[in-house]
Design a protein around this motif. Sequence first.
Motif, PDB file in Angstrom:
ATOM      1  N   LYS A 171       0.886  -1.382  -0.057  1.00  0.00           N
ATOM      2  CA  LYS A 171      -0.046   0.053   0.107  1.00  0.00           C
ATOM      3  C   LYS A 171       0.782   1.154  -0.156  1.00  0.00           C
ATOM      4  CE  LYS A 171      -3.846  -2.313   0.186  1.00  0.00           C
ATOM      5  NZ  LYS A 171      -3.038  -3.726  -0.150  1.00  0.00           N
ATOM      6  N   VAL A 172       2.072   1.067  -0.427  1.00  0.00           N
ATOM      7  CA  VAL A 172       2.975   2.171  -0.423  1.00  0.00           C
ATOM      8  C   VAL A 172       3.829   2.039  -1.865  1.00  0.00           C
ATOM      9  CG1 VAL A 172       3.180   2.902   1.812  1.00  0.00           C
ATOM     10  CG2 VAL A 172       4.908   1.345   0.948  1.00  0.00           C
ATOM     11  N   TYR A 173       4.534   2.973  -2.502  1.00  0.00           N
ATOM     12  CA  TYR A 173       5.015   2.603  -3.519  1.00  0.00           C
ATOM     13  C   TYR A 173       6.504   2.378  -3.445  1.00  0.00           C
ATOM     14  CZ  TYR A 173       1.183   4.019  -6.518  1.00  0.00           C
ATOM     15  OH  TYR A 173       0.070   4.152  -7.113  1.00  0.00           O
ATOM     16  N   ILE A 177       9.117   2.868   0.523  1.00  0.00           N
ATOM     17  CA  ILE A 177       9.354   1.350   1.050  1.00  0.00           C
ATOM     18  C   ILE A 177      10.179   1.882   2.592  1.00  0.00           C
ATOM     19  CG2 ILE A 177      10.455  -0.846   1.124  1.00  0.00           C
ATOM     20  CD1 ILE A 177       7.849  -1.012   0.212  1.00  0.00           C
ATOM     21  N   ALA A 178      11.459   2.517   2.134  1.00  0.00           N
ATOM     22  CA  ALA A 178      12.171   2.822   3.186  1.00  0.00           C
ATOM     23  C   ALA A 178      11.599   3.823   4.260  1.00  0.00           C
ATOM     24  CB  ALA A 178      13.546   3.647   2.853  1.00  0.00           C
ATOM     25  N   ASP A 179      10.951   4.654   3.895  1.00  0.00           N
ATOM     26  CA  ASP A 179      10.120   5.556   4.767  1.00  0.00           C
ATOM     27  C   ASP A 179       9.191   4.770   5.420  1.00  0.00           C
ATOM     28  OD1 ASP A 179      11.215   7.966   4.055  1.00  0.00           O
ATOM     29  OD2 ASP A 179      10.105   8.200   2.242  1.00  0.00           O
ATOM     30  N   TYR A 180       8.445   4.066   4.890  1.00  0.00           N
ATOM     31  CA  TYR A 180       7.513   3.001   5.544  1.00  0.00           C
ATOM     32  C   TYR A 180       7.986   1.960   6.681  1.00  0.00           C
ATOM     33  CZ  TYR A 180       3.921  -0.918   5.606  1.00  0.00           C
ATOM     34  OH  TYR A 180       3.284  -2.035   6.124  1.00  0.00           O
ATOM     35  N   LEU A 181       9.179   1.665   6.237  1.00  0.00           N
ATOM     36  CA  LEU A 181       9.911   0.757   7.295  1.00  0.00           C
ATOM     37  C   LEU A 181      10.444   1.600   8.429  1.00  0.00           C
ATOM     38  CD1 LEU A 181      11.473  -1.808   4.978  1.00  0.00           C
ATOM     39  CD2 LEU A 181       9.681  -2.270   6.387  1.00  0.00           C
ATOM     40  N   SER A 207       0.316   8.076   2.372  1.00  0.00           N
ATOM     41  CA  SER A 207      -0.389   8.764   1.338  1.00  0.00           C
ATOM     42  C   SER A 207      -0.734  10.112   1.694  1.00  0.00           C
ATOM     43  CB  SER A 207      -1.780   7.949   1.452  1.00  0.00           C
ATOM     44  OG  SER A 207      -2.508   8.220   0.489  1.00  0.00           O
ATOM     45  N   GLN A 208      -0.969  10.631   2.566  1.00  0.00           N
ATOM     46  CA  GLN A 208      -1.019  12.053   2.680  1.00  0.00           C
ATOM     47  C   GLN A 208       0.286  13.065   2.789  1.00  0.00           C
ATOM     48  OE1 GLN A 208      -2.887  13.136   6.680  1.00  0.00           O
ATOM     49  NE2 GLN A 208      -3.329  15.241   5.904  1.00  0.00           N
ATOM     50  N   TRP A 209       1.299  12.644   3.109  1.00  0.00           N
ATOM     51  CA  TRP A 209       2.509  13.299   3.333  1.00  0.00           C
ATOM     52  C   TRP A 209       3.397  13.080   2.249  1.00  0.00           C
ATOM     53  CZ3 TRP A 209       1.019  17.687   5.125  1.00  0.00           C
ATOM     54  CH2 TRP A 209      -0.063  17.892   6.283  1.00  0.00           C
ATOM     55  N   GLN A 210       3.592  11.678   1.705  1.00  0.00           N
ATOM     56  CA  GLN A 210       4.548  11.280   0.875  1.00  0.00           C
ATOM     57  C   GLN A 210       5.852  10.732   1.347  1.00  0.00           C
ATOM     58  OE1 GLN A 210       3.235  10.795  -2.324  1.00  0.00           O
ATOM     59  NE2 GLN A 210       1.229  11.758  -1.333  1.00  0.00           N
ATOM     60  N   SER A 211       6.479  11.426   2.101  1.00  0.00           N
ATOM     61  CA  SER A 211       7.686  10.871   2.618  1.00  0.00           C
ATOM     62  C   SER A 211       7.983  11.175   4.213  1.00  0.00           C
ATOM     63  CB  SER A 211       8.868  11.742   1.914  1.00  0.00           C
ATOM     64  OG  SER A 211       8.833  13.162   2.240  1.00  0.00           O
ATOM     65  N   LEU A 212       8.931  10.724   4.662  1.00  0.00           N
ATOM     66  CA  LEU A 212       9.005  10.638   6.194  1.00  0.00           C
ATOM     67  C   LEU A 212       9.617  12.286   6.459  1.00  0.00           C
ATOM     68  CD1 LEU A 212       9.414   9.037   8.834  1.00  0.00           C
ATOM     69  CD2 LEU A 212      12.088   9.002   8.405  1.00  0.00           C
ATOM     70  N   ASP A 213      10.283  12.804   5.473  1.00  0.00           N
ATOM     71  CA  ASP A 213      10.634  14.365   5.591  1.00  0.00           C
ATOM     72  C   ASP A 213       9.714  15.242   5.722  1.00  0.00           C
ATOM     73  OD1 ASP A 213      13.559  13.828   5.962  1.00  0.00           O
ATOM     74  OD2 ASP A 213      13.872  14.211   3.668  1.00  0.00           O
ATOM     75  N   ASN A 214       8.710  14.947   4.970  1.00  0.00           N
ATOM     76  CA  ASN A 214       7.545  15.779   4.888  1.00  0.00           C
ATOM     77  C   ASN A 214       6.598  15.537   6.016  1.00  0.00           C
ATOM     78  OD1 ASN A 214       7.989  17.062   2.333  1.00  0.00           O
ATOM     79  ND2 ASN A 214       6.689  15.784   1.013  1.00  0.00           N
ATOM     80  N   LYS A 232       6.626  12.758  17.264  1.00  0.00           N
ATOM     81  CA  LYS A 232       7.639  13.747  18.060  1.00  0.00           C
ATOM     82  C   LYS A 232       8.540  13.033  19.079  1.00  0.00           C
ATOM     83  CE  LYS A 232       7.781  17.937  20.663  1.00  0.00           C
ATOM     84  NZ  LYS A 232       6.748  18.773  21.479  1.00  0.00           N
ATOM     85  N   ASN A 233       7.852  12.216  19.754  1.00  0.00           N
ATOM     86  CA  ASN A 233       8.870  11.339  20.754  1.00  0.00           C
ATOM     87  C   ASN A 233       9.734  10.491  19.995  1.00  0.00           C
ATOM     88  OD1 ASN A 233       7.502  12.667  22.622  1.00  0.00           O
ATOM     89  ND2 ASN A 233       5.940  10.939  23.225  1.00  0.00           N
ATOM     90  N   ASN A 234       9.603  10.215  18.907  1.00  0.00           N
ATOM     91  CA  ASN A 234      10.407   9.043  18.248  1.00  0.00           C
ATOM     92  C   ASN A 234      11.207   9.521  17.013  1.00  0.00           C
ATOM     93  OD1 ASN A 234       9.906   6.079  19.541  1.00  0.00           O
ATOM     94  ND2 ASN A 234       7.892   7.237  19.584  1.00  0.00           N
ATOM     95  N   GLN A 235      11.228  10.662  16.794  1.00  0.00           N
ATOM     96  CA  GLN A 235      11.902  11.375  15.663  1.00  0.00           C
ATOM     97  C   GLN A 235      13.267  10.903  15.222  1.00  0.00           C
ATOM     98  OE1 GLN A 235      11.380  15.690  15.287  1.00  0.00           O
ATOM     99  NE2 GLN A 235      12.786  15.785  13.537  1.00  0.00           N
ATOM    100  N   GLU A 236      14.104  10.772  16.432  1.00  0.00           N
ATOM    101  CA  GLU A 236      15.349  10.406  16.230  1.00  0.00           C
ATOM    102  C   GLU A 236      15.357   8.942  15.758  1.00  0.00           C
ATOM    103  OE1 GLU A 236      19.443   9.938  18.761  1.00  0.00           O
ATOM    104  OE2 GLU A 236      17.968  11.487  19.641  1.00  0.00           O
ATOM    105  N   LYS A 237      14.644   8.228  16.449  1.00  0.00           N
ATOM    106  CA  LYS A 237      14.689   6.801  15.906  1.00  0.00           C
ATOM    107  C   LYS A 237      14.029   6.537  14.742  1.00  0.00           C
ATOM    108  CE  LYS A 237      14.091   4.543  20.540  1.00  0.00           C
ATOM    109  NZ  LYS A 237      13.574   3.897  21.398  1.00  0.00           N
ATOM    110  N   ALA A 238      13.040   7.510  14.255  1.00  0.00           N
ATOM    111  CA  ALA A 238      12.685   7.125  12.761  1.00  0.00           C
ATOM    112  C   ALA A 238      13.673   7.602  11.726  1.00  0.00           C
ATOM    113  CB  ALA A 238      11.248   8.270  12.684  1.00  0.00           C
ATOM    114  N   PHE A 239      14.548   8.788  11.880  1.00  0.00           N
ATOM    115  CA  PHE A 239      15.404   8.917  10.981  1.00  0.00           C
ATOM    116  C   PHE A 239      16.546   7.804  11.051  1.00  0.00           C
ATOM    117  CE2 PHE A 239      12.982  12.661  10.603  1.00  0.00           C
ATOM    118  CZ  PHE A 239      12.722  13.053   9.366  1.00  0.00           C
TER     119      PHE A 239
END
Length: 262
Positions: A171-173, A177-181, A207-214, A232-239
């Motif tokens: 359900k993502v392109y 995939i990297a942003d999804y994971l 779907s709404q914002w397209q990427s992790l950065d956005n 917000k609390n997991n921003q560092e872990k996300a990147f």
Amino acid sequence: MKKILIVDAFGLIFRAYYALIRNPLTTSKGQPTSAIFGFWKMLFKAFKEINPQETIIALDSPHKSFRKEMYEDYKANRQEAPEDLKEQIVAIVEMIKNCGVPFLEQPGLEADDIISYLSQTLSKEENQIYILSSDKDLAQLVNSKVCMALPQKGVQELSFLDTEKVFEKFKVYPHQIADYLALIGDTSDNVPGVLGVGPKTAEKLLSQWQSLDNIYQNLPHITPASLQEKLKNNQEKAFLSKKLVELNQEYPQLSFSAKQGV
């Protein structure tokens, strides 16, 4: 257009072993052969269905991955391979290095990195690339000239993932995939992701914002407030997670000169 098959060797070996674990195969002397049989069965199945003009096998390095240096807990949850699998791995690698098919391995890199390098390099020419693997991380490499050959029903069948099939499955392109994971994490590799964000939420966000950065650039606009707080609390872990899973990188230390088996 030339067809090139790139093989995720260790991914296939582990899939073969666990696909046949309920009814393990052995020689007449009791030596285990399930992983050996399954690996070559999947490879020959790909040869038959794809009919590639060239094949390259990617091997994981026994040396410490750069991801492990980046995040010490990377793959820390993985148990050591069973002894009967270890001896089959040794046998398969020896067979690969003596079967005449080119192979690549590079200290510090995983097979995924080698596959990324090869698929990006070779697809710049008039080639159609097929990646033989069941590793979801590799779906991020799929494009008009790169598709995945995905083992199905254990080691019996192959299905093929192009861009639309990747979207149908995740359900993502592919480029997401990297942003999804990075959002959902990956328990198999001990990638943390964002605590409390699952696949459905990640799909909606991308779907709404397209990427992790956005997503993070628009954090104040994300609802509900509880989701905004989790992000917000997991921003560092996300990147960090994105750095651990992304494959769209250049590897100048990897010389494109596959070793030829004897």
